[in-house]
Write a protein that holds these residues in place. Structure first.
Motif, PDB file in Angstrom:
ATOM      1  N   ASP A 102       7.436  -8.614   0.142  1.00 56.51           N
ATOM      2  CA  ASP A 102       6.285  -8.902  -0.722  1.00 56.51           C
ATOM      3  C   ASP A 102       6.309 -10.293  -1.339  1.00 56.51           C
ATOM      4  O   ASP A 102       5.259 -10.899  -1.561  1.00 56.51           O
ATOM      5  CB  ASP A 102       6.214  -7.880  -1.866  1.00 56.51           C
ATOM      6  CG  ASP A 102       5.965  -6.468  -1.376  1.00 56.51           C
ATOM      7  OD1 ASP A 102       5.270  -6.315  -0.357  1.00 56.51           O
ATOM      8  OD2 ASP A 102       6.470  -5.533  -1.994  1.00 56.51           O
ATOM      9  N   LEU A 313       9.318   6.063  -5.852  1.00 53.61           N
ATOM     10  CA  LEU A 313       8.050   5.328  -5.925  1.00 53.61           C
ATOM     11  C   LEU A 313       7.967   4.267  -4.828  1.00 53.61           C
ATOM     12  O   LEU A 313       6.931   4.119  -4.162  1.00 53.61           O
ATOM     13  CB  LEU A 313       7.910   4.664  -7.295  1.00 53.61           C
ATOM     14  CG  LEU A 313       7.480   5.547  -8.466  1.00 53.61           C
ATOM     15  CD1 LEU A 313       7.612   4.787  -9.784  1.00 53.61           C
ATOM     16  CD2 LEU A 313       6.042   6.027  -8.283  1.00 53.61           C
ATOM     17  N   ASP A 316       7.496   5.977  -1.444  1.00 54.17           N
ATOM     18  CA  ASP A 316       6.143   6.511  -1.300  1.00 54.17           C
ATOM     19  C   ASP A 316       5.103   5.423  -1.080  1.00 54.17           C
ATOM     20  O   ASP A 316       3.972   5.725  -0.692  1.00 54.17           O
ATOM     21  CB  ASP A 316       5.765   7.328  -2.543  1.00 54.17           C
ATOM     22  CG  ASP A 316       6.233   8.772  -2.455  1.00 54.17           C
ATOM     23  OD1 ASP A 316       6.834   9.137  -1.425  1.00 54.17           O
ATOM     24  OD2 ASP A 316       6.001   9.530  -3.417  1.00 54.17           O
ATOM     25  N   HIS A 317       5.456   4.176  -1.354  1.00 53.52           N
ATOM     26  CA  HIS A 317       4.520   3.058  -1.183  1.00 53.52           C
ATOM     27  C   HIS A 317       5.015   2.081  -0.114  1.00 53.52           C
ATOM     28  O   HIS A 317       4.808   0.872  -0.220  1.00 53.52           O
ATOM     29  CB  HIS A 317       4.307   2.340  -2.517  1.00 53.52           C
ATOM     30  CG  HIS A 317       3.543   3.156  -3.521  1.00 53.52           C
ATOM     31  ND1 HIS A 317       4.147   4.104  -4.317  1.00 53.52           N
ATOM     32  CD2 HIS A 317       2.224   3.182  -3.838  1.00 53.52           C
ATOM     33  CE1 HIS A 317       3.227   4.672  -5.096  1.00 53.52           C
ATOM     34  NE2 HIS A 317       2.063   4.138  -4.824  1.00 53.52           N
ATOM     35  N   ARG A 319       7.930   1.035   0.722  1.00 54.99           N
ATOM     36  CA  ARG A 319       8.974   0.092   0.296  1.00 54.99           C
ATOM     37  C   ARG A 319       8.376  -1.252  -0.103  1.00 54.99           C
ATOM     38  O   ARG A 319       8.960  -2.304   0.142  1.00 54.99           O
ATOM     39  CB  ARG A 319      10.018  -0.080   1.406  1.00 54.99           C
ATOM     40  CG  ARG A 319      10.560   1.242   1.915  1.00 54.99           C
ATOM     41  CD  ARG A 319      11.647   1.078   2.943  1.00 54.99           C
ATOM     42  NE  ARG A 319      11.991   2.390   3.508  1.00 54.99           N
ATOM     43  CZ  ARG A 319      13.201   2.756   3.882  1.00 54.99           C
ATOM     44  NH1 ARG A 319      14.204   1.905   3.790  1.00 54.99           N
ATOM     45  NH2 ARG A 319      13.424   3.959   4.382  1.00 54.99           N
ATOM     46  N   SER A 320       7.236  -1.184  -0.753  1.00 54.92           N
ATOM     47  CA  SER A 320       6.494  -2.393  -1.116  1.00 54.92           C
ATOM     48  C   SER A 320       6.158  -2.406  -2.602  1.00 54.92           C
ATOM     49  O   SER A 320       5.526  -1.470  -3.115  1.00 54.92           O
ATOM     50  CB  SER A 320       5.194  -2.464  -0.305  1.00 54.92           C
ATOM     51  OG  SER A 320       4.333  -3.460  -0.818  1.00 54.92           O
ATOM     52  N   ALA A 323       2.233  -2.795  -2.836  1.00 54.13           N
ATOM     53  CA  ALA A 323       1.500  -1.539  -2.709  1.00 54.13           C
ATOM     54  C   ALA A 323       1.661  -0.680  -3.960  1.00 54.13           C
ATOM     55  O   ALA A 323       0.700  -0.061  -4.431  1.00 54.13           O
ATOM     56  CB  ALA A 323       1.990  -0.778  -1.476  1.00 54.13           C
ATOM     57  N   LEU A 324       2.878  -0.639  -4.502  1.00 48.98           N
ATOM     58  CA  LEU A 324       3.123   0.127  -5.723  1.00 48.98           C
ATOM     59  C   LEU A 324       2.285  -0.395  -6.878  1.00 48.98           C
ATOM     60  O   LEU A 324       1.785   0.376  -7.707  1.00 48.98           O
ATOM     61  CB  LEU A 324       4.611   0.052  -6.068  1.00 48.98           C
ATOM     62  CG  LEU A 324       5.070   0.671  -7.394  1.00 48.98           C
ATOM     63  CD1 LEU A 324       4.729   2.154  -7.448  1.00 48.98           C
ATOM     64  CD2 LEU A 324       6.562   0.465  -7.597  1.00 48.98           C
ATOM     65  N   ARG A 326      -0.616  -2.231  -6.702  1.00 42.84           N
ATOM     66  CA  ARG A 326      -2.004  -2.613  -6.412  1.00 42.84           C
ATOM     67  C   ARG A 326      -3.007  -1.971  -7.374  1.00 42.84           C
ATOM     68  O   ARG A 326      -3.859  -2.656  -7.958  1.00 42.84           O
ATOM     69  CB  ARG A 326      -2.349  -2.268  -4.962  1.00 42.84           C
ATOM     70  CG  ARG A 326      -3.771  -2.714  -4.570  1.00 42.84           C
ATOM     71  CD  ARG A 326      -3.974  -2.610  -3.068  1.00 42.84           C
ATOM     72  NE  ARG A 326      -3.209  -3.641  -2.376  1.00 42.84           N
ATOM     73  CZ  ARG A 326      -2.232  -3.396  -1.494  1.00 42.84           C
ATOM     74  NH1 ARG A 326      -1.886  -2.137  -1.237  1.00 42.84           N
ATOM     75  NH2 ARG A 326      -1.614  -4.377  -0.899  1.00 42.84           N
ATOM     76  N   ARG A 327      -2.951  -0.666  -7.533  1.00 48.04           N
ATOM     77  CA  ARG A 327      -3.935   0.011  -8.398  1.00 48.04           C
ATOM     78  C   ARG A 327      -3.775  -0.426  -9.852  1.00 48.04           C
ATOM     79  O   ARG A 327      -4.768  -0.583 -10.579  1.00 48.04           O
ATOM     80  CB  ARG A 327      -3.777   1.529  -8.274  1.00 48.04           C
ATOM     81  CG  ARG A 327      -4.886   2.328  -8.949  1.00 48.04           C
ATOM     82  CD  ARG A 327      -4.879   3.762  -8.471  1.00 48.04           C
ATOM     83  NE  ARG A 327      -3.694   4.479  -8.863  1.00 48.04           N
ATOM     84  CZ  ARG A 327      -3.598   5.217  -9.987  1.00 48.04           C
ATOM     85  NH1 ARG A 327      -4.624   5.288 -10.813  1.00 48.04           N
ATOM     86  NH2 ARG A 327      -2.492   5.858 -10.264  1.00 48.04           N
TER      87      ARG A 327
END
Length: 435
Positions: A102, A313, A316-317, A319-320, A323-324, A326-327
């Protein structure tokens, strides 16, 4: 029976008399006294992100990872969660993958230490870098500055010198001047703390060219940079900049991160990338390993259950970290836009003399300039009579530069509360913040 002796403040460590150590507690106390006030004070993550958090499922996800990817038998993998665990951490490999994918920070797992929040990472780093009080080494910090680094330095009796921060972040010319000044006084700037992306509390962001200049200065002056990256994830995805560590080719940067904002603060999990080599008479070690030795005498280890949840966490994303986050990043950018828009609308008929605000492109915070001191008495009036709370900027400054500024945090509130709160703030400023 002899009564226990009373203690006198003069016989305790001097940091206990430093207002920095009481600043966060004071704000919590004020919020407790005015529960109906809308608070722009806490820089806390929004509570919506923990409502559906299944910590057991996340821990189970990490246990499954230990079995599938690390070859542990199921019983041993389960026991990992309930034992002390290694001081350097359990999720180093996952963090290394995320940072590489990332952020372009390529660190081996053994070059990373997992800590009890970023605050422990800062404390351990300072303890390792500064040998003992009085040896002439000083810490440079941006001014205004996050109170956690100032407080950690105070606990360790490390002298601190302020460096100006402008709209483009840390003033590199001023840092160079502070280094020269220290040399002339027989001292040296050993390290400099900097948050290049949307700093707390200033909100400044360093342009790419300035980041390269800072790294060049660090090499010339033989100093280490402590990079705090708590808010970089809030940058728009089409406007990201490489962090200092991603640009670091000379191992001049110790990169500190946290899962408090991209994960959740209750886990108390942070990390440091400390890939510097430490020479010993019989060889060399990594600075991360040295920090782990210090950690054994501070917190022993970062709780494995907390690491397992954070590891879950990440798994589930993909390994990013991106992505974890983003929201959450979308929520905080929306909140920041709501805050700035509300300020514009509530002062559309004109600003009272001396009132202005800064317009950061990311992060949690907006600074407001006032024509009068933004002190504790003014905060009490704001809370009691107008139902709105904020943070005095003076507690973040070593020089008094923030005396006539306040900080607004938008992370914890919903848009409706932001709108109502800015309306109250506008009424308060028009009536009370006048020279």
């Amino acid at each position: 029976m002899t009564a226990a002796p009373d203690l006198h403040a003069r016989d305790l460590h001097g940091s206990l008399q430093d207002p920095v150590l009481g600043s966060i507690g004071f704000l919590n106390e004020v919020m407790g006294r005015y529960p109906d006030a809308i608070s722009f004070a806490p820089g806390a993550p929004h509570p919506e992100f923990t409502r559906d958090l299944d910590t057991r499922a996340l821990a189970d996800r990490f246990v499954a990872h230990l079995v599938a990817d690390r070859g542990l038998d199921p019983a041993r993998a389960e026991r990992v969660l309930y034992e002390y665990g290694p001081a350097q951490g359990l999720i180093n490999g996952l963090v290394a993958e995320a940072l590489s994918g990332d952020q372009g920070i390529h660190a081996a797992p053994r070059e990373i230490i997992i800590t009890v929040g970023a605050q422990e990472a800062l404390l351990l780093t300072l303890r390792a870098l500064f040998r003992h009080p009085g040896d002439g080494d000083v810490l440079a910090v941006v001014d205004p500055c996050y109170v956690g680094i100032i407080g950690a330095a105070r606990l360790l009796d490390i002298p601190v010198v302020p460096v100006r921060e402008g709209a483009a972040g840390l003033d590199i010319d001023d840092l160079a001047a502070r280094c020269g000044e220290a040399r002339r006084e027989g001292r040296r700037v050993r390290s400099c703390y900097v948050a290049p992306d949307f700093s707390n509390p200033g909100g400044a962001r360093m342009p790419l060219g300035a980041r390269h200049r800072l790294l060049d200065l660090a090499a010339r002056e033989d100093l280490l940079l402590i990079e705090d990256n708590a808010y970089g994830f809030t940058a728009p995805e089409d406007d990201t900049l490489p962090g200092l560590k991603a640009l670091d080719t000379r191992r001049r940067v110790i990169h500190v991160g946290t899962f408090a904002k991209v994960g959740f603060p209750g886990a108390r999990v942070g990390y440091a990338v400390a890939d510097q080599r430490v020479r010993h008479a019989d060889g060399e070690r990594l600075l991360a390993e040295e920090l782990a030795d210090l950690k054994t005498m501070v917190t022993v280890n970062t709780p494995p259950l907390a690491q397992a949840v954070v590891g879950g966490l990440l798994l589930d994303h993909g390994r990013s970290l991106t992505a974890l986050a983003r929201r959450k990043a979308e929520r905080y950018r929306r909140n920041l836009g709501c805050l700035l828009d509300a300020l514009d609308r509530h002062f559309a008929d004109g600003l009272p003399p001396g009132i202005a605000w800064h317009r950061p492109a990311g992060g949690f915070f907006v600074r407001v300039d006032l024509p009068v001191p933004a002190d504790i008495s003014l905060l009490e009036v704001s809370a009691a009579e107008y139902g709105v709370l904020w943070t005095p900027m003076s507690q973040f400054s070593l020089t008094g530069r923030g005396e006539r500024q306040l900080r607004l945090s938008c992370s914890y509130l919903d848009p409706g509360r932001i709108e109502t709160g800015v309306g109250r703030l506008a009424t308060f400023l028009r009536k009370e913040a006048v020279a």
